[in-house]
Motif scaffolding. Structure first.
Motif, PDB file in Angstrom:
ATOM      1  N   LYS A  47      26.486 -43.983 -82.081  1.00  0.00           N
ATOM      2  CA  LYS A  47      26.210 -42.570 -82.603  1.00  0.00           C
ATOM      3  C   LYS A  47      26.034 -42.384 -83.901  1.00  0.00           C
ATOM      4  N   ARG A  52      22.567 -41.241 -85.600  1.00  0.00           N
ATOM      5  CA  ARG A  52      22.825 -39.984 -86.425  1.00  0.00           C
ATOM      6  C   ARG A  52      21.827 -40.216 -87.854  1.00  0.00           C
ATOM      7  N   ASN A  87      19.670 -36.200 -87.120  1.00  0.00           N
ATOM      8  CA  ASN A  87      20.350 -35.371 -86.294  1.00  0.00           C
ATOM      9  C   ASN A  87      21.660 -35.683 -85.938  1.00  0.00           C
ATOM     10  N   ALA A  88      22.595 -34.479 -85.897  1.00  0.00           N
ATOM     11  CA  ALA A  88      23.800 -35.000 -85.813  1.00  0.00           C
ATOM     12  C   ALA A  88      24.291 -34.719 -84.077  1.00  0.00           C
ATOM     13  N   ASP A  89      23.234 -34.120 -83.435  1.00  0.00           N
ATOM     14  CA  ASP A  89      23.532 -34.169 -82.111  1.00  0.00           C
ATOM     15  C   ASP A  89      22.546 -35.307 -81.195  1.00  0.00           C
ATOM     16  N   VAL A  90      23.247 -36.288 -81.148  1.00  0.00           N
ATOM     17  CA  VAL A  90      22.369 -37.365 -80.436  1.00  0.00           C
ATOM     18  C   VAL A  90      23.032 -37.851 -79.102  1.00  0.00           C
ATOM     19  N   ASP A  91      23.752 -36.997 -78.631  1.00  0.00           N
ATOM     20  CA  ASP A  91      24.611 -37.320 -77.379  1.00  0.00           C
ATOM     21  C   ASP A  91      23.470 -37.624 -76.234  1.00  0.00           C
ATOM     22  N   ALA A  92      22.549 -36.868 -76.016  1.00  0.00           N
ATOM     23  CA  ALA A  92      21.484 -36.919 -74.936  1.00  0.00           C
ATOM     24  C   ALA A  92      20.839 -38.254 -75.071  1.00  0.00           C
TER      25      ALA A  92
END
Length: 486
Positions: free
Chosen positions: A204, A208, A213-218
């Motif tokens: 992660k 990132r 981008n801090a939101d890379v969960d997907a």
């Protein structure tokens, strides 16, 4: 959270830094062009070699690449992409130092063999690394940078080697290895590798930085599913041939790389100055070879900048079609020069112009796109083995093509070599039209679905459903979907 250096530009920086290894690799491969004339004629060098020793020296990196590629297939998944790429700086540096201070021909052979082993490792690890860190929208451009960097190495060594002796050339070249090591050490590891090793948080963090981008969960979840799906057969080299989607990818890559080499590109690169010398043009062989590689470099950059918009397949078709014409012109000129009594004094520009035309068209697609596809077509479970096999295969076919050129020049005339390259290019064009798929704009996961035939099956199902559903929904179904995958 603010990630320092977290920017899409980091993808470009990591690619540029990693590609420095391929620049020095290209310099090793291109070294014979300016250096063999010095060794054969015993000018600017204390060493002297025979034609057969020169031919062996030219292809020695190809032999070393076989061992390097096999080694890379195991270490790239064990140590990681980043550490493997960093490691290549060491043998490249050692090889240049050996060339600089070689006291006999055997040291030159060993040095070039060591460089070849580093080549096998770098051309396995770097396309893999770039393919895994890049956004789909720029993956074609970044993947094509491998060829750009390699050709830049050819250009640099022809410039440096044409104006300095072998020792000074090697010492200058060795400095690039140091730069490559100390710039790439700051770059992130591939998130794919971290997920393969169950290091989710590190994956992660890497993603990132690469995506800003801090939101890379997907995306992490998507990559993880892909790895889990394809990792069941990890460690089995035979899956390249027993799994239909992998086998299809092997056929595509083998065909492209084979026809790429049997169009004569590497052979011409090895003997560029010798070919220009035989042409008898008013342009000196040194100047002609520099122009040749400069045009190759610039055209490959142009091709790489438009590959994500124009698509892979159209550029390949244009590239091979133009190459066929240029090779035929070259072959015909040399045939008339050596086998007829025609006065060609007014056409001495033709061989140089023909090769420049060849390199313009060839660099539009065939130079870079086959390497770009290496990082796109194979699933994570077999990618290391696939790139290893591709590099071994490349070494074999490039060696055969180079030997073919040398044998033809010595025994039958250079025109026979170019006629042979022309015929192979025609076969390559047929292969591209009927076998090679388009990967423009597809994610690595979508490409795997295509190779497995899943998209085609989906299109068939949608066509079957159309009569059974209402017109309102029916209008939203893309009728072009099925032909696209036929």
């Amino acid at each position: 959270m603010n990630y320092i250096g977290g920017s899409r530009y980091l993808q470009y920086l990591a690619t540029i830094s990693g590609d420095l290894a391929l620049v020095t690799d290209g310099m090793h491969y291109g070294w014979p062009s300016p250096s063999l004339p010095q060794l054969l004629n015993n000018t600017n060098s204390s060493l002297s070699i025979t034609n057969s020793e020169g031919a062996l020296m030219a292809v020695m990196p190809l032999l070393g690449a076989v061992i390097g590629a096999v080694t890379a297939a195991y270490i790239v998944d064990y140590f990681g992409r980043k550490k493997t790429i960093l490691f290549t700086a060491i043998p490249f540096f050692i090889a240049w130092i050996m060339v600089a201070f070689a006291s006999s021909v055997i040291y030159l052979h060993i040095a070039r063999f060591i460089a070849g082993m580093a080549d096998g490792v770098s051309f396995t690890a770097i396309p893999m690394y770039i393919g895994e860190i890049a956004d789909p929208s720029v993956r074609g451009f970044l993947g094509s940078s491998c060829s750009i960097s390699w050709i830049l190495g050819y250009l640099l060594i022809n410039i440096i080697g044409s104006y300095f002796n072998i020792k000074v050339t090697a010492l200058i070249s060795s400095s690039l290895c140091v730069i490559a090591f100390f710039t790439f050490i700051w770059m992130p590891e591939s998130p794919y590798y971290y997920l393969m090793k169950k290091k989710t948080e590190k994956a992660k963090e890497s993603l990132r930085r690469l995506r800003a981008n801090a939101d890379v969960d997907a995306e992490i979840e998507k990559i993880n599913r892909s790895i889990q799906t394809t990792s069941k057969a990890r460690g089995r080299f035979c899956d390249l041939f027993t799994v239909p989607s992998n086998r299809k990818a092997v056929i595509i890559v083998a065909g492209l790389r084979g026809f790429q080499q049997f169009s004569g590109t590497t052979a011409i690169n090895f003997y560029a100055q010798e070919i220009f010398k035989q042409a008898g043009s008013e342009v000196s062989p040194k100047e002609a070879s520099i122009i040749y590689f400069a045009v190759m470099f610039l055209m490959t950059i142009l091709s790489s900048s438009i590959v994500d918009k124009a698509g892979r397949k159209p550029l390949l078709i244009i590239s091979m079609s133009g190459s066929i014409f240029a090779l035929l012109v070259e072959a015909t000129y040399f045939y008339l020069q050596h086998k007829s009594t025609l006065d060609l004094s007014d056409f001495e520009f033709v061989p140089v112009a023909g090769l420049i035309l060849f390199v313009i068209f060839f660099s539009c697609g065939m130079q870079s796109i086959p390497i770009c596809l290496l990082g796109e077509l194979f699933s994570t479970s077999v990618k290391a083995y696939a790139l290893c096999l591709a590099d071994v295969y490349y070494s074999v076919v490039a060696t055969i093509a180079s030997k073919f050129l040398q044998v033809m020049m010595d025994n039958y005339g250079i025109h026979m070599a170019f006629y042979g390259f022309t015929i192979c290019s025609v076969l390559g064009l047929i292969f591209i039209i009927f076998v090679v798929p388009e990967t423009k704009g597809k994610s690595l996961e979508e490409i795997q679905s295509f190779l497995k035939g899943e998209e085609y099956k989906h299109a068939v199902e949608m066509q079957t459903m159309k009569p059974k559903i209402g017109n309102e929904v029916n209008d939203n179904i893309d009728d072009a979907l099925l032909p696209k995958y036929s």
